[in-house]
Design a protein around this motif. Structure first.
Motif, mmCIF file in Angstrom:
data_model
loop_
_atom_site.group_PDB
_atom_site.id
_atom_site.type_symbol
_atom_site.label_atom_id
_atom_site.label_comp_id
_atom_site.label_asym_id
_atom_site.label_seq_id
_atom_site.Cartn_x
_atom_site.Cartn_y
_atom_site.Cartn_z
ATOM 1 N N TRP A 78 0.450 6.396 0.545
ATOM 2 C CA TRP A 78 0.728 5.007 0.161
ATOM 3 C C TRP A 78 0.767 4.083 1.375
ATOM 4 C CZ3 TRP A 78 0.943 2.019 -4.061
ATOM 5 C CH2 TRP A 78 0.867 2.648 -5.307
ATOM 6 N N TYR A 79 1.317 4.550 2.475
ATOM 7 C CA TYR A 79 1.475 3.662 3.632
ATOM 8 C C TYR A 79 0.186 3.497 4.432
ATOM 9 C CZ TYR A 79 3.331 1.519 7.846
ATOM 10 O OH TYR A 79 3.558 0.660 8.894
ATOM 11 N N PHE A 80 -0.541 4.596 4.624
ATOM 12 C CA PHE A 80 -1.748 4.536 5.446
ATOM 13 C C PHE A 80 -3.029 4.422 4.625
ATOM 14 C CE2 PHE A 80 1.244 6.775 8.293
ATOM 15 C CZ PHE A 80 1.164 5.936 9.394
ATOM 16 N N GLY A 81 -3.022 4.944 3.392
ATOM 17 C CA GLY A 81 -4.235 4.965 2.601
ATOM 18 C C GLY A 81 -4.421 3.779 1.682
ATOM 19 N N VAL A 82 -3.403 3.475 0.892
ATOM 20 C CA VAL A 82 -3.519 2.392 -0.090
ATOM 21 C C VAL A 82 -3.825 1.040 0.544
ATOM 22 C CG1 VAL A 82 -2.255 1.077 -1.837
ATOM 23 C CG2 VAL A 82 -2.117 3.582 -1.814
ATOM 24 N N PRO A 83 -3.192 0.671 1.670
ATOM 25 C CA PRO A 83 -3.500 -0.646 2.260
ATOM 26 C C PRO A 83 -4.957 -0.829 2.644
ATOM 27 C CG PRO A 83 -1.459 0.200 3.154
ATOM 28 C CD PRO A 83 -2.062 1.315 2.359
ATOM 29 N N THR A 84 -5.663 0.270 2.924
ATOM 30 C CA THR A 84 -7.076 0.140 3.302
ATOM 31 C C THR A 84 -7.935 -0.310 2.122
ATOM 32 O OG1 THR A 84 -7.530 2.480 2.796
ATOM 33 C CG2 THR A 84 -6.818 1.945 5.035
ATOM 34 N N LEU A 85 -7.399 -0.197 0.902
ATOM 35 C CA LEU A 85 -8.121 -0.633 -0.295
ATOM 36 C C LEU A 85 -7.864 -2.103 -0.606
ATOM 37 C CD1 LEU A 85 -7.339 2.441 -2.594
ATOM 38 C CD2 LEU A 85 -9.303 2.122 -1.075
ATOM 39 N N LEU A 86 -6.933 -2.717 0.121
ATOM 40 C CA LEU A 86 -6.552 -4.100 -0.133
ATOM 41 C C LEU A 86 -7.290 -5.051 0.798
ATOM 42 C CD1 LEU A 86 -2.672 -3.594 -0.404
ATOM 43 C CD2 LEU A 86 -4.333 -3.662 -2.276
ATOM 44 N N PRO A 87 -7.415 -6.315 0.429
ATOM 45 C CA PRO A 87 -8.022 -7.312 1.330
ATOM 46 C C PRO A 87 -7.234 -7.414 2.631
ATOM 47 C CG PRO A 87 -7.830 -8.166 -0.912
ATOM 48 C CD PRO A 87 -7.070 -6.879 -0.886
ATOM 49 N N ASP A 88 -7.914 -7.801 3.696
ATOM 50 C CA ASP A 88 -7.273 -7.887 5.011
ATOM 51 C C ASP A 88 -6.078 -8.830 5.008
ATOM 52 O OD1 ASP A 88 -9.126 -6.118 5.992
ATOM 53 O OD2 ASP A 88 -10.446 -7.665 6.827
ATOM 54 N N SER A 89 -6.179 -9.930 4.272
ATOM 55 C CA SER A 89 -5.075 -10.887 4.232
ATOM 56 C C SER A 89 -3.830 -10.273 3.594
ATOM 57 C CB SER A 89 -5.495 -12.142 3.454
ATOM 58 O OG SER A 89 -5.874 -11.805 2.122
ATOM 59 N N TRP A 90 -4.037 -9.442 2.576
ATOM 60 C CA TRP A 90 -2.912 -8.767 1.936
ATOM 61 C C TRP A 90 -2.286 -7.752 2.885
ATOM 62 C CZ3 TRP A 90 -3.578 -7.563 -3.974
ATOM 63 C CH2 TRP A 90 -3.996 -8.717 -4.626
ATOM 64 N N GLN A 91 -3.140 -7.013 3.592
ATOM 65 C CA GLN A 91 -2.637 -6.036 4.552
ATOM 66 C C GLN A 91 -1.777 -6.702 5.614
ATOM 67 O OE1 GLN A 91 -5.486 -3.151 6.106
ATOM 68 N NE2 GLN A 91 -6.903 -3.628 4.453
ATOM 69 N N SER A 92 -2.249 -7.833 6.122
ATOM 70 C CA SER A 92 -1.508 -8.545 7.166
ATOM 71 C C SER A 92 -0.164 -9.025 6.643
ATOM 72 C CB SER A 92 -2.331 -9.727 7.681
ATOM 73 O OG SER A 92 -3.561 -9.292 8.225
ATOM 74 N N TRP A 93 -0.159 -9.540 5.405
ATOM 75 C CA TRP A 93 1.089 -10.050 4.836
ATOM 76 C C TRP A 93 2.087 -8.913 4.622
ATOM 77 C CZ3 TRP A 93 4.216 -9.391 0.627
ATOM 78 C CH2 TRP A 93 5.148 -10.405 0.380
ATOM 79 N N ILE A 94 1.610 -7.791 4.101
ATOM 80 C CA ILE A 94 2.493 -6.652 3.843
ATOM 81 C C ILE A 94 3.048 -6.097 5.146
ATOM 82 C CG2 ILE A 94 2.569 -4.271 2.997
ATOM 83 C CD1 ILE A 94 0.560 -5.093 0.843
ATOM 84 N N SER A 104 7.108 2.945 1.034
ATOM 85 C CA SER A 104 7.963 4.127 0.904
ATOM 86 C C SER A 104 8.719 4.093 -0.408
ATOM 87 C CB SER A 104 8.953 4.194 2.072
ATOM 88 O OG SER A 104 8.292 4.373 3.296
ATOM 89 N N GLY A 105 9.224 2.908 -0.776
ATOM 90 C CA GLY A 105 9.944 2.773 -2.034
ATOM 91 C C GLY A 105 9.065 3.079 -3.231
ATOM 92 N N ILE A 106 7.821 2.608 -3.175
ATOM 93 C CA ILE A 106 6.888 2.885 -4.271
ATOM 94 C C ILE A 106 6.598 4.384 -4.360
ATOM 95 C CG2 ILE A 106 4.511 2.597 -5.060
ATOM 96 C CD1 ILE A 106 4.595 -0.237 -4.050
ATOM 97 N N ALA A 107 6.302 4.999 -3.227
ATOM 98 C CA ALA A 107 5.954 6.426 -3.215
ATOM 99 C C ALA A 107 7.107 7.284 -3.722
ATOM 100 C CB ALA A 107 5.553 6.852 -1.802
ATOM 101 N N ILE A 108 8.311 7.022 -3.218
ATOM 102 C CA ILE A 108 9.474 7.805 -3.643
ATOM 103 C C ILE A 108 9.786 7.542 -5.113
ATOM 104 C CG2 ILE A 108 11.946 8.176 -3.279
ATOM 105 C CD1 ILE A 108 11.480 7.449 -0.330
ATOM 106 N N GLY A 109 9.705 6.281 -5.524
ATOM 107 C CA GLY A 109 9.993 5.930 -6.917
ATOM 108 C C GLY A 109 9.023 6.573 -7.886
ATOM 109 N N LEU A 110 7.726 6.522 -7.561
ATOM 110 C CA LEU A 110 6.728 7.121 -8.442
ATOM 111 C C LEU A 110 6.910 8.638 -8.525
ATOM 112 C CD1 LEU A 110 3.468 5.174 -7.485
ATOM 113 C CD2 LEU A 110 4.888 4.884 -9.520
#
Length: 232
Positions: A78-94, A104-110
């Motif tokens: 989730w931390y290293f893989g999923v962001p690569t699927l998002l637009p660069d602007s989203w990655q920068s904001w996150i 981490s919260g998403i991964a643990i929660g899921l």
């Protein structure tokens, strides 16, 4: 060689503040993950209870994946893989807004939602079928009968494993340190690296995790006792 322990060295400023911040982050991450896990787990259990084969297989696949893939791998994905699927602007904001906590919260929660869903599913199966028929006889549809009649009973029945998995979720937040989340284990490691007091540093972490885990178990026992179904 004499043994000299000095806990005051790691509790004093600035290390005490760093440990306190780590404790707060751990509790926040626990709450974030727990809300996601319980909400999604309940939804998945209710979906499987409908008896729809397609929905049942989809949920079963979800549960199998999250129960058989190590949580550490899921956090890294989730931390290293999923962001690569998002637009660069989203990655920068996150990345600028505490992305390690978010993912981490998403991964643990899921991951934990799969376990909670099975707990609740077992509780649903334990509710007598007469309760379903009684709810329907009152004119309640499937989801309303589930919400007001069946699910509350199922939650009370599934409380013991529910509590155990809540404690497990809390302890597993320590895995978030691998992606840089400044939770308790991460803070303790930083303090240990700066003070070279390994025993004292990790003793503080041990006491923290033990105290919160026992507290959660005690709270769960009180909730389970008050919410128990009368036998007579």
């Amino acid at each position: 060689m004499s043994l000299h322990l000095d806990f005051s060295a790691i509790i004093a400023a600035p290390y005490g503040a760093e440990l306190l911040h780590g404790a707060k982050v751990t509790l926040a991450l626990t709450a974030q993950s727990w809300i996601l896990a319980v909400g999604l787990g309940t939804t998945l259990a209710v979906i499987r209870a409908t008896g729809n084969r397609i929905a049942d297989r989809i949920v079963a696949a979800f549960v199998a994946y999250h129960q058989n893939v190590p949580m550490l791998v899921q956090i890294i994905l989730w931390y290293f893989g999923v962001p690569t699927l998002l637009p660069d602007s989203w990655q920068s904001w996150i990345n600028a807004h505490n992305g390690e906590m978010f993912f981490s919260g998403i991964a643990i929660g899921l991951c934990m939602s799969a376990y909670f869903s099975e707990d609740i599913r077992s509780g649903l199966r334990s509710v007598p079928w007469g309760q379903h028929e009684a709810a329907r006889s009152l004119g309640l549809g499937y989801f309303r009968s589930m919400r007001f009649v069946i699910l509350p009973q199922a939650l009370r029945i599934s409380m013991p494993p529910f509590i155990n998995h809540t404690v497990l979720l809390f302890k597993n937040t320590s895995l978030a340190m691998v992606v840089g989340a400044a939770e308790m284990t991460y803070a303790v490691r930083e303090v240990e690296n700066q003070t070279f007091r390994t025993f004292e540093s990790y003793s503080v972490a041990t006491a923290f995790y033990l105290a919160v885990s026992l507290g959660l178990m005690a709270l769960g026992a009180v909730v389970a006792r008050r919410g128990s179904v009368p036998t007579r």
